[in-house]
Enzyme design. Sequence first.
Site, PDB file in Angstrom:
ATOM      1  N   HIS A 111       0.959  -1.131   0.015  1.00  0.00           N
ATOM      2  CA  HIS A 111      -0.081   0.094   0.019  1.00  0.00           C
ATOM      3  C   HIS A 111       0.812   1.206  -0.058  1.00  0.00           C
ATOM      4  CE1 HIS A 111      -3.013   2.899   1.363  1.00  0.00           C
ATOM      5  NE2 HIS A 111      -2.025   3.445   2.173  1.00  0.00           N
ATOM      6  N   HIS A 116       1.301   4.769  -3.151  1.00  0.00           N
ATOM      7  CA  HIS A 116       1.800   6.176  -3.002  1.00  0.00           C
ATOM      8  C   HIS A 116       2.812   6.430  -3.589  1.00  0.00           C
ATOM      9  CE1 HIS A 116      -1.466   7.401  -0.241  1.00  0.00           C
ATOM     10  NE2 HIS A 116      -1.143   5.911   0.458  1.00  0.00           N
ATOM     11  N   SER A 177      -4.071   0.666  -4.639  1.00  0.00           N
ATOM     12  CA  SER A 177      -3.575  -0.482  -4.171  1.00  0.00           C
ATOM     13  C   SER A 177      -4.622  -1.648  -3.689  1.00  0.00           C
ATOM     14  CB  SER A 177      -2.733  -0.203  -2.804  1.00  0.00           C
ATOM     15  OG  SER A 177      -3.382   0.450  -1.969  1.00  0.00           O
TER      16      SER A 177
END
Length: 244
Positions: A111, A116, A177
């Site tokens: 994640h 990101h 994700s």
Amino acid sequence: MDQAYDTYTAADHATWRRLFERQMEQLPAIASRAYLDGLGQVGFVADHIPNFNEDTNPRLRALTGWEVYVVPGLIPHRAFYELLAHRQFPASTWLRSPEQLDYLEEPDMFHDTFGHVPLLSNQAFCDFMADLSRVALRHIDSEEALQCLSRLYWYTVEFGLIREEGTLKIYGGGILSSPGESQHCLSAEVPKIDFDVATLLRTPYHIDRFQERYFVIDSYRQLYESVPEIGELLDEMIGKSVFY
């Protein structure tokens, strides 16, 4: 902390590959162009977990001056915003097990990095996060202000949508994700709301299920240019002791 890259097992790399390939079956058609370009710019590939020190961070520093900073997991608000204000993105290094592919109670390395880090190649988005964090640090002792900022961060950095050439695309790391939310967020049945700072600061969110609404920006520059308004509205809310 250090990533301790050599401790990743063949099974860990296989899990990364499975997660990576599963998302890339759908993201090229629905993810923001800035995110997709960023995947290549930061060097993410399916066949191995990213190496922060040797590959990811040198690329990020050259692109936007940012870097990935290893943390053990969720960290306090002050530490979190201080890192972002110094252009360091906090990321854990543990990877979910094969039994946890679809749901985790707290973010793991997939994640944090896959979701990101690619967008940290976009300067306007990076500047938004750094400046927003400075606003947060000015109000770090106000739980109400931090809650409002958490809502805004949630509906942008984590679960934001962007309008690109008239089409809705995904840029929030929490969606990028998640295979299920990647489809859910674009469903015609789910409300899409134009980005509005005052509304965002007052809109609660859920951490244990798909979101009931999503907010849409027109550009990453719009996010960056919204920071002064965010600070002004928080100052006004604190001055009047009016929070929602």
